[in-house]
Design an enzyme around this catalytic site. Sequence first.
Site, PDB file in Angstrom:
ATOM      1  N   CYS A  37       0.811  -1.221   0.000  1.00 18.05           N
ATOM      2  CA  CYS A  37       0.000   0.000   0.000  1.00 18.05           C
ATOM      3  C   CYS A  37       0.841   1.266   0.000  1.00 18.05           C
ATOM      4  CB  CYS A  37      -0.936   0.010   1.198  1.00 18.05           C
ATOM      5  SG  CYS A  37      -0.103   0.200   2.781  1.00 18.05           S
ATOM      6  N   CYS A 107      -2.161 -16.798  -0.924  1.00 15.41           N
ATOM      7  CA  CYS A 107      -1.442 -16.187  -2.055  1.00 15.41           C
ATOM      8  C   CYS A 107      -0.027 -15.816  -1.636  1.00 15.41           C
ATOM      9  CB  CYS A 107      -2.177 -14.962  -2.569  1.00 15.41           C
ATOM     10  SG  CYS A 107      -1.864 -13.452  -1.642  1.00 15.41           S
ATOM     11  N   CYS A 110       0.977 -11.316   1.670  1.00 13.41           N
ATOM     12  CA  CYS A 110       1.026 -10.694   2.998  1.00 13.41           C
ATOM     13  C   CYS A 110       1.996 -11.415   3.905  1.00 13.41           C
ATOM     14  CB  CYS A 110      -0.355 -10.771   3.644  1.00 13.41           C
ATOM     15  SG  CYS A 110      -0.825 -12.475   4.042  1.00 13.41           S
ATOM     16  N   GLU A 261       3.223  10.481   9.056  1.00 16.13           N
ATOM     17  CA  GLU A 261       2.336  11.472   8.425  1.00 16.13           C
ATOM     18  C   GLU A 261       3.006  11.983   7.149  1.00 16.13           C
ATOM     19  OE1 GLU A 261      -0.618  12.499   9.275  1.00 16.13           O
ATOM     20  OE2 GLU A 261      -0.890  12.042  11.393  1.00 16.13           O
ATOM     21  N   ASN A 349       2.012  13.596  16.365  1.00 15.96           N
ATOM     22  CA  ASN A 349       0.565  13.540  16.471  1.00 15.96           C
ATOM     23  C   ASN A 349      -0.018  14.909  16.806  1.00 15.96           C
ATOM     24  OD1 ASN A 349      -2.145  12.682  18.089  1.00 15.96           O
ATOM     25  ND2 ASN A 349      -1.580  11.200  16.523  1.00 15.96           N
ATOM     26  N   LEU A 403       8.319  21.927  18.929  1.00 20.42           N
ATOM     27  CA  LEU A 403       7.596  21.430  20.110  1.00 20.42           C
ATOM     28  C   LEU A 403       8.572  20.613  20.946  1.00 20.42           C
ATOM     29  CD1 LEU A 403       4.832  20.933  21.615  1.00 20.42           C
ATOM     30  CD2 LEU A 403       4.675  18.834  20.286  1.00 20.42           C
ATOM     31  N   GLU A 802      -9.353 -10.416 -13.582  1.00 18.13           N
ATOM     32  CA  GLU A 802      -9.913 -11.257 -14.642  1.00 18.13           C
ATOM     33  C   GLU A 802      -9.993 -10.478 -15.958  1.00 18.13           C
ATOM     34  OE1 GLU A 802     -13.411 -13.342 -13.378  1.00 18.13           O
ATOM     35  OE2 GLU A 802     -14.029 -13.795 -15.426  1.00 18.13           O
ATOM     36  N   ARG A 880     -26.020 -13.811 -13.493  1.00 19.50           N
ATOM     37  CA  ARG A 880     -25.824 -14.723 -12.361  1.00 19.50           C
ATOM     38  C   ARG A 880     -26.690 -14.280 -11.181  1.00 19.50           C
ATOM     39  NH1 ARG A 880     -22.385 -18.837 -10.198  1.00 19.50           N
ATOM     40  NH2 ARG A 880     -21.555 -19.177 -12.287  1.00 19.50           N
ATOM     41  N   GLU A1265     -16.080 -19.487  -4.481  1.00 18.98           N
ATOM     42  CA  GLU A1265     -17.076 -18.439  -4.267  1.00 18.98           C
ATOM     43  C   GLU A1265     -18.208 -18.803  -3.303  1.00 18.98           C
ATOM     44  OE1 GLU A1265     -17.508 -16.246  -8.379  1.00 18.98           O
ATOM     45  OE2 GLU A1265     -17.334 -18.391  -8.652  1.00 18.98           O
TER      46      GLU A1265
END
Length: 1330
Positions: A37, A107, A110, A261, A349, A403, A802, A880, A1265
């Site tokens: 990601c 798969c 991960c 961030e 934060n 800070l 697909e 379907r 499925e």
Amino acid sequence: VFYVNGVKVTEPHPEPETTLLVYIRTKLRLTGTKLGCGEGGCGACTVMVSKWDKEKNRIVHFSVNSCLAPVVSMHGYAVTTVEGIGSTKTKLHAVQERLAKFHGSQCGFCTPGIVMSMYTLLRNNPVPDMESIEKSLQGNLCRCTGYRPILGAFRTFSASKNGCPMGDKCCRNKPSEDSKQENGEQQEVHLEDQTDSFSQQYDPTQEPIFPPELLVSKAESDVSLKFVGERVTWYRPTTLDQLTDLKEKFPDAHLVVGNTEIGIETGVKGRCYPVIVTPASVRELSHVKTDNLGIEIGASCILSDLVERLKGIVDERGQNPTQALSSMLEMLHWFAGDQIRNVAVIGGNIMTASPISDLNPIFMACGATAKFMLHSRGERKVPMDQTFFPSYRKTSALKGEVLISVRLPFMRQSEYMKAYMQSKRREDDIAIVNAALRVKFHDGTRKVEEFSAAFGGMAATSVLAQHTMTNIIGREWEDDLIDDVAQWMREDFCLEVNTPGGMVEYREALALSFFFKFYLHVKDLLFKDGISGEKISPEEECTKVPLGGNHHGSISTQTWHEVPDDQPEDDTVGRAVPHHSSQVQVTGEARYTDDIPPYADELHMWLVTSQRCHAHIRDVDIKEAMTSPGFVTYVDHRDVPGSNITGVMKGDCIFAEDKVTCVGQVIGAVVADTYAHAQRAAQLVKVSYEDIFPRILTIEDAIEHVSYYSSANLKVGDADAALKASDHVLEGEMRIAGQEHFYLETNGCLVIPKNEFGEIEIFSSTQNPTDLQLYAAEALGIDINKVVVKVKRLGGGFGGKETRFLVVSNPAVIAANKCGRPVRCILTRQDDMLITGQRHSFYSKYKVGFTKDGKLTSLVNHIYNNGGNTADLSLSVMNRAMLHADGTYKIPNVSITGKTCKTNIASNTAFRGFGAPQSLFIAEDWIQKVAARLGMPPEKVREINMYKEGDTTHFGQILTDFNLPRCWRECLERSNFEERKAKVEEYNLANRWRKRGISCIPTKFGISFGLTQLNQAGALVHIYKDGSVLLTHGGTEMGQGLHIKTIQIASKCLGIPVSQIYVSNTSTETVPNTAPTAASVGSDINGMAVKNACKTLMGRLEQLKKTNPAASWKELIMNAYNERISLSATGFYKTPDIYCDWNKETGECNGMPFNYFTYGAAVSEVEIDCLTGDHVVLQTDIVMDLGRSLNPAVDIGQIEGAFVQGYGMMMMEEPLINEGGSLITRGPGAYKIPGFGDCPRSFNVHLLKNSKNERAVFSSKGVGEPPLFLSASVFFAAKNAVTAARKHSNLSGEFRMDSPATVERIRMCCGDKFTSQEFSPEEFYQLLES
Ligand SMILES: Cc1cc2nc3c(=O)[nH]c(=O)nc-3n(C[C@H](O)[C@H](O)[C@H](O)COP(=O)(O)OP(=O)(O)OC[C@H]3O[C@@H](n4cnc5c(N)ncnc54)[C@H](O)[C@@H]3O)c2cc1C
Ligand code: FES
Ligand code: FES
């Protein structure tokens, strides 16, 4: 200088913009660590970092998201990647071995990240408890397994032991010999029993040592550093003086510590900050100090360190004074995952000033003070009150200020504080609303002296409810306060309907509900402290305990029946053989598309996509992009030598020409020398548009503008007449949201032009190599035989690869052709979500007729799905859906219309279930409402109407071997349904704000492709001289275990062990004209093709076997070779008998569109928090009919994974599109799929015994499925719980609850005094629609 897997890495020119992930993958070629990601939300990139910690005076190990960690921040540290802990060439680490043995990797994309999270935990705690294990996995996602097998594998490291919910009835409690003799039947097998043995115990003393050189150079962190890159300079000062000096010199510089961030802005959003300063080595900023009055926390204090410190202080000083710290601890438990908490700091934060920061409301409510420092002026203390955050993402810090710390006072006597939050997903999710509430009473009384209520998610900043805070002073803490506070808070937070973030009603209700929870909490404490004489009522006691019971400490079982006694040991069909690639997946050796080593002259491509949903393209200006470093070329429709028209229905363009019809549509692509350069140049391409109206985004828009691709009818009997004649008629509607596939590996490809006869080779992550090959040939205007597509494995597909791979593969093919050089394009997670389409959202308006006894007489159902900007597979999805509109019920008169809407959103596509789950869902919705109307238990209505053996469906298919009633009964029995339902009712009577619900849901799923010609498959089997076998077939491996199943089939047919058979990849060179791996028929059709190929080979060997029966396999093959017998054979299979005569105009349909059906049933029990809408799945029991499972472990993995994916669809995941047609929910930060914490606490799966299926290979059944829909049992259990809550508010009868049943929907459907008005679901839905 840093170490990776014990090897020293010296980088002379470190680039501050390069992340650790990019560095280890591209420079060090350690590709085990994955990019899922790029925003810290999936954990696929997890590595362990070790360092010498000066404060702690020891080496510390912590998990890190390498996608966010800048490589320059690793200076002086040791990094361990998945490759560094074990390998198939040496030895697997215990974590890797157990994960593989427990079938915890499907798969595998991960998997390395999950391995590294667990590994890091073990390095810190060799015998962790389940709570620590689950906490360590909060930052990891898996889309395939449903998490149960991973938790099962890792539980073996803890002291806890599993059991079986069947209790005394468990087969393991019977002596095995006796039970065999008693019933003469196969034994029930527990998956866990098959996986209990490991070759190695975990021995922490064997772990690699910390590099001695880094110990010697401990003082490295005292050295200030400066790294100068192409665009960015990175400073690491070591003293406060240097730090403040730098910040004053470069006031716009970001002070980056965790980079959690800023890393998202620079990575995902592609922003550039020319000066970065890291205060990580400045000691004055990482302290935690306490005195008698409070605690001071340094701005660079890392959150996970802070947790340890806070725990210590709470223990030392006791609960009362440290309530603010306990509130922080509670929030930090849910704050991101370990990987983020291990690097992010408190200052980051505060200074990000996010309106949904989890910590800022606590600081504001407890009266904290921030300390800033400006180099030229010194310190300044600023109270964190309503002026601290003046506007969105702004603080009251002055330019150039740093800070330094934040100071929190300890609570005094008669003072109480608590924090609350609610998010879409419990773990690793930012809050929708959070709150910190504090009250101080006049000593010895319950009269309010001081009150603070700080909220996040109620405005553009964290805010104080000032009106409430003023009015409450002097009031007694009594029940009549609640209504007044509700009134005051509505004045404090009157959110406009179009407030960013939406969910206005819900957010207001949450804020009130949090106050109510706090009210009860304090009331309880006042009673305990002897101040108030009033106890909270027993019905309200439930608000004190956490939702649900134990976490995954509870029991899960996976059972099936053993293969017959006489089955030879070597015949593995029906046995739990681990996944083909499990070992290479757990070690990170498994190669995915982007792991292919770079070609010498390789280029990278970045897509330029539309930012408008419906517009003319006026101009595309690439001048600035052309001057960007590394730019090579720009490609668009003018570069397409063949046809620019592509796709299944020829409705797509490779590149938009003069018009765009959705946001994300591909207009062109930039090709550059590196990935980063391609991204930067693409951002500089300027496209100007002229909007076209109307913009049709939703199904409602399409209905209004009559914008459809198709309309079809399906009829049996006379539904209208039957409705008129029915005792009762019920009308209803339901909307089901779409769903993002969120396969962990995004779409991508590598295209290599051979520059000879126009040949081209494509490595891709598609689940449909043949269509990719076809589209590439059409785009280039060449014959298909010049194009080879190879697929090693996919990091998940679920239908999303697909057809929609074409948005990447076609442009890459054009670019490679134009440049004559290899071109790689791997979509970012955010682009993948934006561009490649999703599961179709559905809307249904129905009428159901039924007798007073609950027997269905008629169904009229108008179904719509949102197809998006091209037809793609949407019409087939609708077909379907229409064929599954009966659910599992016999209805004599049916009339269904199905309309596929043409809209201006990215083309929606196949997704596990292909329209059936939505349709089955609608069926269960009306069943549930029929039950509510008649006051009958929904199970009863289901049983009365359930099909029977020999019945005919509404499309004319006769149901044979109809095992659904068996699944249903067995599921009710195994789950102890009746007894638990009574307990649920008891629980609901005793608790006002917590409710439970239980529901049993059946499923029937038709197996076959809708298009008859797709029901064919090929295989090619080679036997080599040494007896080893290379197997190829048309299916792709995407984690579903297809390769191991085909190996098992070949092993049985050839009579050799599975270890002698290998599947290398799927290639259009070896097996041509394949169907996509989809429709749950992968093993059915490819398995049969393999079987047929093996049969041919065995036929050729038959004579030799007869001549020399004692010959070993190896000898037999050598003899065959010497005899010049062909040892290579193809196999072919087509599904027999299927046909479908369906006149879509008249609606008449007769046929056998499905080869057979897969059946199952599930019972789920859910607990909801009526005040927040939160829920937890306490238990799920599934019984599934898979015929004779080819591989029960793999099949159970499919069931669990599909169930949790369906759970996401129905309870959590909701793609959101703004009014400009742009998808808002891109990436795991905005779009939540289920995490570890969402797996049912007890998750039991059983495969139906004595089932056969003569219509598929070795009597098995398709599984991919069918189980997905069973998660509707969670939805309806939650709905039953909501029904119980509504009874308290005198709301009776049916009500509408759309899918997904998000926290918002559950809360708002509960309807009570905290929802703003007299509750009306219709009003709520109108509001949502507006
Ligand atoms: C996956 C993920 C999950 C998250 N979950 C949550 C969550 O549940 N709750 C939540 O509240 N947040 C969450 N966040 C947000 C983020 O992690 C926190 O805000 C974190 O505390 C930021 O710290 P950092 O060190 O990473 O900040 P950085 O990215 O390093 O810096 C952030 C900003 O703070 C400024 N800054 C840092 N230190 C100072 C200083 N001493 N003086 C002046 N300015 C300074 C920087 O200039 C920069 O602008 C999440 C983020 C991610 C990626
Ligand atoms: S890739 Fe780093 S967290 Fe997803
Ligand atoms: S195995 Fe976890 S994402 Fe596929």
